[in-house]
Design a protein around this motif. Structure first.
Motif, mmCIF file in Angstrom:
data_model
loop_
_atom_site.group_PDB
_atom_site.id
_atom_site.type_symbol
_atom_site.label_atom_id
_atom_site.label_comp_id
_atom_site.label_asym_id
_atom_site.label_seq_id
_atom_site.Cartn_x
_atom_site.Cartn_y
_atom_site.Cartn_z
ATOM 1 N N HIS A 126 0.799 -1.147 -0.268
ATOM 2 C CA HIS A 126 -0.020 0.098 0.064
ATOM 3 C C HIS A 126 0.790 1.211 -0.062
ATOM 4 O O HIS A 126 1.307 1.413 1.134
ATOM 5 C CB HIS A 126 -1.037 -0.157 1.285
ATOM 6 C CG HIS A 126 -1.882 0.953 1.173
ATOM 7 N ND1 HIS A 126 -3.198 0.588 1.615
ATOM 8 C CD2 HIS A 126 -1.838 2.226 0.973
ATOM 9 C CE1 HIS A 126 -4.188 1.796 1.510
ATOM 10 N NE2 HIS A 126 -3.131 2.693 1.236
ATOM 11 N N LYS A 127 1.118 1.647 -1.077
ATOM 12 C CA LYS A 127 2.096 2.933 -1.371
ATOM 13 C C LYS A 127 1.484 4.083 -0.931
ATOM 14 O O LYS A 127 0.431 4.531 -0.951
ATOM 15 C CB LYS A 127 2.680 2.966 -2.903
ATOM 16 C CG LYS A 127 3.209 1.922 -3.443
ATOM 17 C CD LYS A 127 4.430 1.574 -2.861
ATOM 18 C CE LYS A 127 4.969 0.381 -3.452
ATOM 19 N NZ LYS A 127 6.419 0.019 -2.707
ATOM 20 N N GLN A 128 2.295 4.924 0.060
ATOM 21 C CA GLN A 128 1.802 6.221 0.480
ATOM 22 C C GLN A 128 2.841 7.112 0.326
ATOM 23 O O GLN A 128 4.008 6.980 0.286
ATOM 24 C CB GLN A 128 1.455 6.059 2.021
ATOM 25 C CG GLN A 128 0.258 5.000 2.046
ATOM 26 C CD GLN A 128 -0.307 5.287 3.384
ATOM 27 O OE1 GLN A 128 -1.233 5.967 3.768
ATOM 28 N NE2 GLN A 128 0.207 4.209 4.572
ATOM 29 N N ILE A 129 2.650 8.494 0.457
ATOM 30 C CA ILE A 129 3.633 9.506 0.329
ATOM 31 C C ILE A 129 4.432 9.587 1.763
ATOM 32 O O ILE A 129 3.965 9.017 2.793
ATOM 33 C CB ILE A 129 3.197 10.871 0.164
ATOM 34 C CG1 ILE A 129 2.250 11.317 1.430
ATOM 35 C CG2 ILE A 129 2.294 10.932 -1.042
ATOM 36 C CD1 ILE A 129 1.756 13.093 1.418
ATOM 37 N N ASN A 130 5.267 10.281 1.803
ATOM 38 C CA ASN A 130 6.363 10.582 2.989
ATOM 39 C C ASN A 130 5.700 10.974 4.113
ATOM 40 O O ASN A 130 4.889 11.841 4.105
ATOM 41 C CB ASN A 130 7.504 11.521 2.615
ATOM 42 C CG ASN A 130 8.570 11.536 3.793
ATOM 43 O OD1 ASN A 130 8.273 11.737 5.099
ATOM 44 N ND2 ASN A 130 9.712 11.259 3.431
ATOM 45 N N LYS A 131 5.597 10.388 5.206
ATOM 46 C CA LYS A 131 4.583 10.723 6.407
ATOM 47 C C LYS A 131 5.229 12.033 7.214
ATOM 48 O O LYS A 131 4.289 12.796 7.881
ATOM 49 C CB LYS A 131 4.993 9.417 7.540
ATOM 50 C CG LYS A 131 6.202 9.391 8.163
ATOM 51 C CD LYS A 131 6.378 8.316 8.923
ATOM 52 C CE LYS A 131 7.633 8.279 9.594
ATOM 53 N NZ LYS A 131 7.487 7.043 10.770
ATOM 54 N N ASN A 139 0.499 8.435 -7.202
ATOM 55 C CA ASN A 139 0.233 7.901 -8.480
ATOM 56 C C ASN A 139 -1.356 7.564 -8.438
ATOM 57 O O ASN A 139 -2.051 7.532 -9.361
ATOM 58 C CB ASN A 139 0.873 6.687 -8.584
ATOM 59 C CG ASN A 139 2.425 7.114 -9.261
ATOM 60 O OD1 ASN A 139 2.740 8.042 -9.537
ATOM 61 N ND2 ASN A 139 3.272 6.200 -8.995
ATOM 62 N N SER A 140 -1.706 6.920 -7.243
ATOM 63 C CA SER A 140 -3.202 6.651 -7.281
ATOM 64 C C SER A 140 -3.759 6.569 -5.823
ATOM 65 O O SER A 140 -2.962 6.298 -4.857
ATOM 66 C CB SER A 140 -3.455 5.287 -7.450
ATOM 67 O OG SER A 140 -4.506 4.722 -7.479
ATOM 68 N N ILE A 141 -4.833 7.099 -5.509
ATOM 69 C CA ILE A 141 -5.616 7.195 -4.267
ATOM 70 C C ILE A 141 -6.006 5.744 -4.065
ATOM 71 O O ILE A 141 -6.822 5.277 -5.035
ATOM 72 C CB ILE A 141 -6.486 8.426 -4.313
ATOM 73 C CG1 ILE A 141 -6.174 9.632 -4.169
ATOM 74 C CG2 ILE A 141 -7.423 8.160 -2.873
ATOM 75 C CD1 ILE A 141 -4.987 9.864 -3.181
ATOM 76 N N HIS A 142 -6.010 4.903 -3.060
ATOM 77 C CA HIS A 142 -6.694 3.870 -2.539
ATOM 78 C C HIS A 142 -8.131 3.812 -2.759
ATOM 79 O O HIS A 142 -8.867 4.714 -2.308
ATOM 80 C CB HIS A 142 -6.277 3.303 -1.261
ATOM 81 C CG HIS A 142 -6.389 1.954 -0.983
ATOM 82 N ND1 HIS A 142 -7.730 1.426 -0.752
ATOM 83 C CD2 HIS A 142 -5.569 0.897 -0.999
ATOM 84 C CE1 HIS A 142 -7.799 -0.019 -0.443
ATOM 85 N NE2 HIS A 142 -6.461 -0.278 -1.013
ATOM 86 N N GLY A 143 -8.641 2.823 -3.719
ATOM 87 C CA GLY A 143 -10.069 2.748 -4.039
ATOM 88 C C GLY A 143 -11.080 2.804 -2.554
ATOM 89 O O GLY A 143 -12.376 3.008 -2.751
ATOM 90 N N SER A 144 -10.391 2.305 -1.456
ATOM 91 C CA SER A 144 -11.445 2.416 -0.177
ATOM 92 C C SER A 144 -11.790 3.681 0.251
ATOM 93 O O SER A 144 -12.725 3.839 1.060
ATOM 94 C CB SER A 144 -10.653 1.397 0.510
ATOM 95 O OG SER A 144 -9.686 1.867 1.133
ATOM 96 N N PHE A 145 -11.228 4.453 0.047
ATOM 97 C CA PHE A 145 -11.316 6.179 0.313
ATOM 98 C C PHE A 145 -10.945 7.125 -0.510
ATOM 99 O O PHE A 145 -9.847 7.348 -0.659
ATOM 100 C CB PHE A 145 -10.629 6.319 1.715
ATOM 101 C CG PHE A 145 -11.051 7.372 2.440
ATOM 102 C CD1 PHE A 145 -11.872 7.167 3.589
ATOM 103 C CD2 PHE A 145 -11.137 8.693 2.133
ATOM 104 C CE1 PHE A 145 -12.205 8.218 4.430
ATOM 105 C CE2 PHE A 145 -11.445 9.737 2.799
ATOM 106 C CZ PHE A 145 -12.042 9.627 4.135
ATOM 107 N N MET A 146 -11.938 7.707 -1.386
ATOM 108 C CA MET A 146 -11.458 8.710 -2.420
ATOM 109 C C MET A 146 -12.641 10.034 -2.502
ATOM 110 O O MET A 146 -13.712 9.752 -2.261
ATOM 111 C CB MET A 146 -11.751 7.938 -3.682
ATOM 112 C CG MET A 146 -10.698 6.546 -4.096
ATOM 113 S SD MET A 146 -10.887 6.256 -5.603
ATOM 114 C CE MET A 146 -9.641 7.377 -6.622
ATOM 115 N N PHE A 147 -12.004 11.133 -2.228
ATOM 116 C CA PHE A 147 -12.759 12.254 -2.245
ATOM 117 C C PHE A 147 -12.426 12.983 -3.574
ATOM 118 O O PHE A 147 -11.494 13.213 -4.055
ATOM 119 C CB PHE A 147 -12.101 13.203 -1.260
ATOM 120 C CG PHE A 147 -12.871 14.623 -1.022
ATOM 121 C CD1 PHE A 147 -13.797 14.768 -0.309
ATOM 122 C CD2 PHE A 147 -12.447 15.659 -1.878
ATOM 123 C CE1 PHE A 147 -14.463 16.057 0.040
ATOM 124 C CE2 PHE A 147 -12.891 16.769 -1.659
ATOM 125 C CZ PHE A 147 -14.050 17.039 -1.105
#
Length: 284
Positions: A126-131, A139-147
């Motif tokens: 699950h790729k995320q940006i630097n905390k 690149n992509s927002i996880h499909g379980s939570f998209m605004f």
């Protein structure tokens, strides 16, 4: 939550054999926020119960054509500026909707989707940006939570209905990026996943569902790769995968591991169907 902000957003929930989760989830939603539930398992009782108890919620019974088709269907019903597609197994503070709208305003609505930071996920898968960043492109927002801004969603072309499960959000964000619209993660907004959105207790049905998920994951992965990178590169990438799957099937046949044989046969079947250009058709 600010009442004016509540008028700006609609929440979308996709339901499939998740009545217990849905009932628990909607209790936490402020009654000033509009909610659309797409019920894909023909649960008429859920519709009657929810709509009777919650005047801000509308439940649509729909043939199960997958996540992409469900979100596209719901988006056409939305009259607010924004919508939040969220899985009912997500733990989320609704006051954070204010923060999403603030960031959307700062970005002048020039984004494909905004997403939160997930606290309990595998960082490798699950790729995320630097905390340490407050906000950053991803690149992509996880499909379980998209605004999402509804107008931009329409301009991008919504989700590709060919995806039944998996990679629909990746494809959406990539198409948007090709058109100059980035996706952003907001680290200040934090959420947790509390399990799976489909609740099945029967062991046989659960096993069937797991195999179906395996089938759809590999189907969607190949379809996404071919759609975005072409046939030749896709075949070069997936040929070694086919060989590995076949070798595993042979190995598990030798040691008589029936469940693992079945698992990899589903994987091979899903991949071969995608390579042949067949629809993502496997259903429970």
């Amino acid at each position: 939550m600010n009442r004016n902000i509540s008028k700006k957003i609609t929440i979308i929930l996709i339901a499939y054999k998740s009545e217990e989760l849905i009932n628990t989830f909607v209790k936490k939603i402020p009654n000033t926020v509009k909610v659309i539930i797409i019920e894909n398992s023909n649960n008429l009782l859920l519709k009657r119960k929810i709509e009777k108890k919650h005047k801000n919620i509308k439940v649509y019974i729909k043939k199960n054509e997958g996540v992409s088709a469900s979100i596209n269907y719901a988006a056409k019903k939305i009259k607010t500026e924004f919508f939040l597609q969220i899985s009912p197994d997500i733990k989320f503070d609704y006051m954070d909707i204010n923060k999403f709208i603030e960031v959307a305003k700062k970005l002048d609505n020039k984004f494909s989707a905004l997403g939160p930071r997930f606290l309990n996920v595998n960082n490798k898968s699950h790729k995320q940006i630097n905390k340490n960043l407050k906000i950053g492109s991803i690149n992509s927002i996880h499909g379980s939570f998209m605004f999402i801004n509804k107008k931009k969603f329409k301009e991008i072309g919504g989700f590709d209905n060919n995806f039944f499960l998996y990679f629909e959000e990746t494809d959406y964000c990539k198409r948007a990026s090709n058109g100059g619209l980035k996706a952003y993660q907001i680290n200040e907004i934090k959420v947790k996943t509390e399990g799976r959105s489909v609740l099945i207790k029967n062991k046989k049905e659960k096993k069937e569902l797991n195999n179906i998920l395996i089938w759809h994951f590999i189907w969607s992965k190949y379809y996404f790769t071919k759609k975005n990178y072409g046939l030749i590169l896709s075949l070069l990438i997936f040929l070694p995968i086919i060989i590995r799957i076949i070798l595993k099937i042979i190995f598990y046949q030798i040691i008589n591991k029936k469940e693992l044989i079945e698992k990899y046969k589903y994987r091979l079947n899903g991949l071969m169907n995608s390579i042949k250009g067949k629809n993502s058709s496997l259903r429970p």
